[in-house]
Enzyme design. Sequence first.
Site, short mmCIF file in Angstrom:
data_model
loop_
_atom_site.label_atom_id
_atom_site.label_comp_id
_atom_site.label_asym_id
_atom_site.label_seq_id
_atom_site.Cartn_x
_atom_site.Cartn_y
_atom_site.Cartn_z
N GLU A 1 30.65 18.63 -1.54
CA GLU A 1 30.01 18.78 -2.78
C GLU A 1 28.52 19.04 -2.40
OE1 GLU A 1 29.26 19.06 -5.61
OE2 GLU A 1 29.28 17.25 -6.80
N ASP A 2 27.74 19.43 -3.11
CA ASP A 2 26.26 19.77 -2.96
C ASP A 2 25.58 18.61 -2.77
OD1 ASP A 2 26.38 19.29 -5.68
OD2 ASP A 2 25.31 21.00 -6.29
N ARG B 1 19.53 29.16 -6.92
CA ARG B 1 20.51 28.64 -6.00
C ARG B 1 20.59 29.42 -4.83
NH1 ARG B 1 24.56 25.87 -8.72
NH2 ARG B 1 24.72 26.26 -10.76
N PHE C 1 13.96 16.14 -8.00
CA PHE C 1 15.06 17.08 -8.26
C PHE C 1 14.95 18.31 -7.12
CE2 PHE C 1 17.17 20.33 -10.64
CZ PHE C 1 18.45 19.76 -11.18
N GLY D 1 27.34 24.49 -7.31
CA GLY D 1 26.46 24.22 -6.02
C GLY D 1 26.92 24.01 -4.81
N ASP E 1 20.96 24.34 -8.19
CA ASP E 1 20.13 25.08 -9.36
C ASP E 1 19.20 24.44 -10.09
OD1 ASP E 1 22.19 23.98 -10.71
OD2 ASP E 1 21.58 25.14 -12.12
N LYS F 1 21.65 11.02 -2.72
CA LYS F 1 20.70 10.16 -3.34
C LYS F 1 21.25 9.03 -3.38
CE LYS F 1 18.26 13.73 -6.50
NZ LYS F 1 18.40 14.19 -7.66
N ASP G 1 24.72 11.82 -6.70
CA ASP G 1 23.43 11.32 -7.41
C ASP G 1 24.11 9.95 -7.94
OD1 ASP G 1 21.41 10.62 -8.70
OD2 ASP G 1 21.52 12.26 -10.01
P1 5GP Z 1 26.43 12.61 -10.23
O1 5GP Z 1 27.69 13.01 -10.79
O2 5GP Z 1 26.57 12.19 -8.63
O3 5GP Z 1 25.56 11.93 -10.77
O4 5GP Z 1 25.89 14.37 -9.97
C1 5GP Z 1 26.43 15.24 -9.06
C2 5GP Z 1 25.77 16.48 -9.64
O5 5GP Z 1 24.55 16.41 -10.25
C3 5GP Z 1 25.58 17.34 -8.31
O6 5GP Z 1 26.78 18.19 -8.09
C4 5GP Z 1 24.57 18.33 -9.06
O7 5GP Z 1 25.19 19.27 -9.73
C5 5GP Z 1 23.74 17.29 -9.86
N1 5GP Z 1 22.54 17.11 -9.26
C6 5GP Z 1 22.09 15.84 -9.12
N2 5GP Z 1 21.06 15.75 -8.65
C7 5GP Z 1 20.56 16.96 -8.38
C8 5GP Z 1 19.33 17.74 -7.90
O8 5GP Z 1 18.36 16.96 -7.66
N3 5GP Z 1 19.29 18.79 -7.98
C9 5GP Z 1 20.40 19.74 -8.30
N4 5GP Z 1 20.02 21.05 -8.54
N5 5GP Z 1 21.45 19.32 -8.97
C10 5GP Z 1 21.39 17.86 -8.85
#
Ligand code: 5GP
Length: 174
Positions: free
Chosen positions: A98-99, A164, A151, A43, A158, A130, A102
């Site tokens: 990082e993208d 992407r 999302f 990402g 993606d 987020k 969350d």
């Molecule tokens: P975390 O471990 O912080 O819950 O999640 C991080 C990962 O979840 C990110 O690297 C991404 O791949 C995915 N992710 C979380 N929210 C989104 C979203 O709104 N869109 C997309 N495409 N990926 C997300």
Amino acid sequence: MDQISKQILFSRDEIQKRVREIASQISKDYAGRELVVIGILKGAFIFMADLVRELSVPCKVDFVRVASYGAGSESSGKVVMTKDIETSIKGRDILIVEDIVDSGLTLQYLVNWLKERNPHSLKICVFLDKRKRRKVSFEADYAGFTIDDGFVVGYGLDFDEQFRFFPDVYIIEQ
Ligand code: 5GP
């Protein structure tokens, strides 16, 4: 994108402006030093490519691949590393790119993993934050935009490996 409705959240112009601002802040913070920028695949690849080209400090780049999401939009809650870095980071200044953060679980896992290799410093730069969805306490050092729920796709992000390549960021509804 046929059955999926989409709404633009950040245009390419807004993104470019914000990336320049973050790069300028990072360049000030690391003046006179050399960074090792570690991108999280897949990402972060577009954000990282734009960010490093706006930095005025030298940097080396490397990548890790960690997966916390399967197909679809719900987190599995389990983080797995599928590709490690290939650079020695001992004593180096590290910036993880990082993208989106969350729950915070992916970055928490990665930070712990990288800290074991004794970098001199370690900071985190995320394109999207987020904030309200954290499951673990986690603060990014640099963040492009804070978003609420929903999302998002595009600019590297993606949905099931699609979208992407979109230059703008969209929020999608299925
Ligand atoms: P975390 O471990 O912080 O819950 O999640 C991080 C990962 O979840 C990110 O690297 C991404 O791949 C995915 N992710 C979380 N929210 C989104 C979203 O709104 N869109 C997309 N495409 N990926 C997300």
